[in-house]
Design an enzyme around this catalytic site. Structure first.
Site, PDB file in Angstrom:
ATOM      1  N   CYS A 278      23.066  22.485   7.544  1.00  0.00           N
ATOM      2  CA  CYS A 278      24.444  22.806   7.441  1.00  0.00           C
ATOM      3  C   CYS A 278      24.804  23.085   6.123  1.00  0.00           C
ATOM      4  CB  CYS A 278      25.137  21.300   8.020  1.00  0.00           C
ATOM      5  SG  CYS A 278      26.728  21.565   8.087  1.00  0.00           S
TER       6      CYS A 278
ATOM      7  N   HIS B 146      23.637  21.719  13.015  1.00  0.00           N
ATOM      8  CA  HIS B 146      22.981  20.366  12.808  1.00  0.00           C
ATOM      9  C   HIS B 146      22.093  20.424  13.730  1.00  0.00           C
ATOM     10  CE1 HIS B 146      25.700  18.409   9.916  1.00  0.00           C
ATOM     11  NE2 HIS B 146      26.489  19.000  10.396  1.00  0.00           N
TER      12      HIS B 146
ATOM     13  N   GLU C  59      19.594  18.064  14.102  1.00  0.00           N
ATOM     14  CA  GLU C  59      19.680  16.661  14.597  1.00  0.00           C
ATOM     15  C   GLU C  59      20.862  16.148  15.337  1.00  0.00           C
ATOM     16  OE1 GLU C  59      22.734  16.537  11.302  1.00  0.00           O
ATOM     17  OE2 GLU C  59      20.969  17.584  11.768  1.00  0.00           O
TER      18      GLU C  59
END
Length: 200
Positions: A78, A180, A182
């Site tokens: 990010c 992102h 994750e």
């Protein structure tokens, strides 16, 4: 078991990155110690918020040079991707890490699209790379950002937000994901897994 070091410098979403890596079986070391960074097998630079604040935290912790000279696999996430570039227009101008040529600018969306770009967008792959191995073209990823990296030779994949958004970049052993991983379901997990498998 693969070990990965995550920079915990007070400007990143460390907890969710750590949990995603641990779900993949990695041993995660959180650090803000330049000596530990120098010894890391692979390094993740997360980032949330403003570039100026993130760089000030890195400077305060003597981490700027440690990241700049790190030669093993490095992944910026990010804001962490943006920090890999030379400068950002954010906050009136900020010097970044200078690992990839170019200037980060304010996102100019297409008509009717809000800023920040927040939500799911497709990844259009333009170059093969080990980081994207096994990730289908046009897979969705989750974005939250109001600034955008330059679209140039380092770009591996783009999103479309009324214009090209460099979503995955690479220069040498340094990669970045504007989104992102994750929080990007199966595609994000595969990207993190691929990063963990990069030879140190």
């Amino acid at each position: 078991m693969t070990e990965v070091t995550v920079l915990a410098y007070g400007a990143g979403n460390v907890a969710s990155v750590r949990f995603a890596l641990e779900r993949l079986g990695a041993t995660v070391r959180l650090t803000a110690d330049p000596d530990e960074v120098a010894q890391a097998e692979r390094l993740i630079l997360p980032g949330v918020g403003a570039a100026g604040y993130a760089m000030s935290r890195l400077r305060d912790l003597d981490l700027v040079e440690a990241v700049r000279v790190f030669q093993r696999p490095l992944l910026g996430v990010c804001l962490g991707q943006q920090l890999l570039f030379e400068t950002s227009d954010e906050g009136g101008g900020t010097e970044l890490l200078g690992l990839i040529p170019g200037r980060v600018t304010a996102l100019t969306p297409g008509p009717g699209l809000p800023v920040p770009h927040m939500g799911w967008s497709r990844l259009s792959q333009i170059r093969d790379d080990p980081l994207l191995e096994g990730v289908p073209d046009q897979a969705y990823a989750y974005f939250v950002h109001g600034f955008v990296c330059p679209d140039g030779p380092a770009t591996l994949a783009r999103a479309d937000y009324g214009g090209p958004v460099p979503a995955v970049v690479r220069q040498g052993n340094r990669w970045g994901c504007q989104f992102h991983p994750e929080r990007s379901a199966a595609a994000g997990a595969r990207i993190l897994k691929n990063f963990l498998e990069m030879p140190a």
